[in-house]
Motif scaffolding. Structure first.
Motif: not given
Length: 260
Positions: A84-86, A134-136, A74-82, A231-232
């Motif tokens: 839909t990807t998040a 692999r995604k994990l 929440t504080s780092h990763y999702q701010k750097r991706i789209k 769809h999100i």
């Protein structure tokens, strides 16, 4: 940094001042005992002092893996991706890395490469696809890599882990006869036109659902792809502008509907 060695019973213990708490001003100390000889405790103390002097010392984090993952996401990763990807990565994390993970509640600093490999094998036994695993693996590698940068751990255990190679299945496509049979069966159905466009233009589902009448030029017999519908869960339905480009750097948005 101050440090001392003391005898406690039949063993020796070192006590090392690390830093002061920036809020309380109280000293933080690292203590380790059980050394049978004084010189062993002194050697261990010198090692800690050297790491502190060279800014290499890391005090292992006591927070659980699941707690760290939620904070990192929440504080780092999702701010750097789209968005839909998040959304899709959040589902993967919640299901596999938190709810269905043997080391979810284990301290972050105690997780080993063996734990990671055992997790991959568990997912293989549960018959999840190699692509999902692999995604994990990518999520874990990024999360632990950031933990190293934040000095929560000294080493990323995912680096030496062994995720399975992605098994690519041969794509099966319909013959012209099968396409014609399918479209004949769909005539009169609500989504007939959607199926027709998908087959003869190659547009993706989100691109098809994102079409508006203004995107269609009946005179030139062309469709301009301007957006994609996604769809999100939190926001329900979201339109996203298309940004794909071809090898020449030009936007590849135009699809001709002309027949030879």
């Amino acid at each position: 940094m101050k440090g001392t060695v003391k005898q406690r019973g039949n063993t020796w213990t070192y006590i090392m001042d690390i830093v002061r708490d920036p809020i309380t001003g109280k000293r933080r100390q690292k203590t380790k005992g059980g050394f049978s000889r004084k010189k062993d405790a002194q050697a261990a103390l010198r090692k800690i002092q050297s790491e502190l002097d060279e800014d290499r010392f890391i005090e292992p984090s006591k927070e659980s893996f699941s707690s760290y993952m939620e904070f990192w996401f929440t504080s780092h990763y999702q701010k750097r991706i789209k968005e839909t990807t998040a959304s899709s990565r959040k589902y993967l994390m919640d299901k596999h890395l938190i709810r269905e993970n043997p080391f979810a509640n284990k301290p972050l600093s105690k997780i080993t490469t063996e734990d990671i490999d055992a997790f991959y094998n568990l997912k293989l036994d549960e018959e999840y696809s190699t692509s999902t695993i692999r995604k994990l693996h990518q999520l874990l590698n990024q999360a632990f890599g950031q933990a190293v940068k934040w000095k929560k751990i000294s080493f990323n255990p995912v680096i030496n882990a062994d995720p399975p190679s992605v098994k690519k299945e041969e794509m099966k496509i319909w013959s012209f006869d099968e396409i014609e049979s399918f479209l004949n069966q769909c005539k009169g159905e609500r989504h007939y036109l959607t199926f027709l466009l998908a087959i003869y233009t190659g547009m993706r589902k989100g691109e098809l659902l994102g079409l508006k009448w203004s995107d269609i030029d009946f005179g030139k017999k062309s469709i301009r792809i301007q957006r994609s519908l996604s769809h999100i869960p939190i926001k329900d339905i979201v339109y996203q502008r298309r940004k794909r480009k071809n090898q020449n750097g030009k936007s590849r948005f135009l699809i001709s509907l002309s027949r030879n």
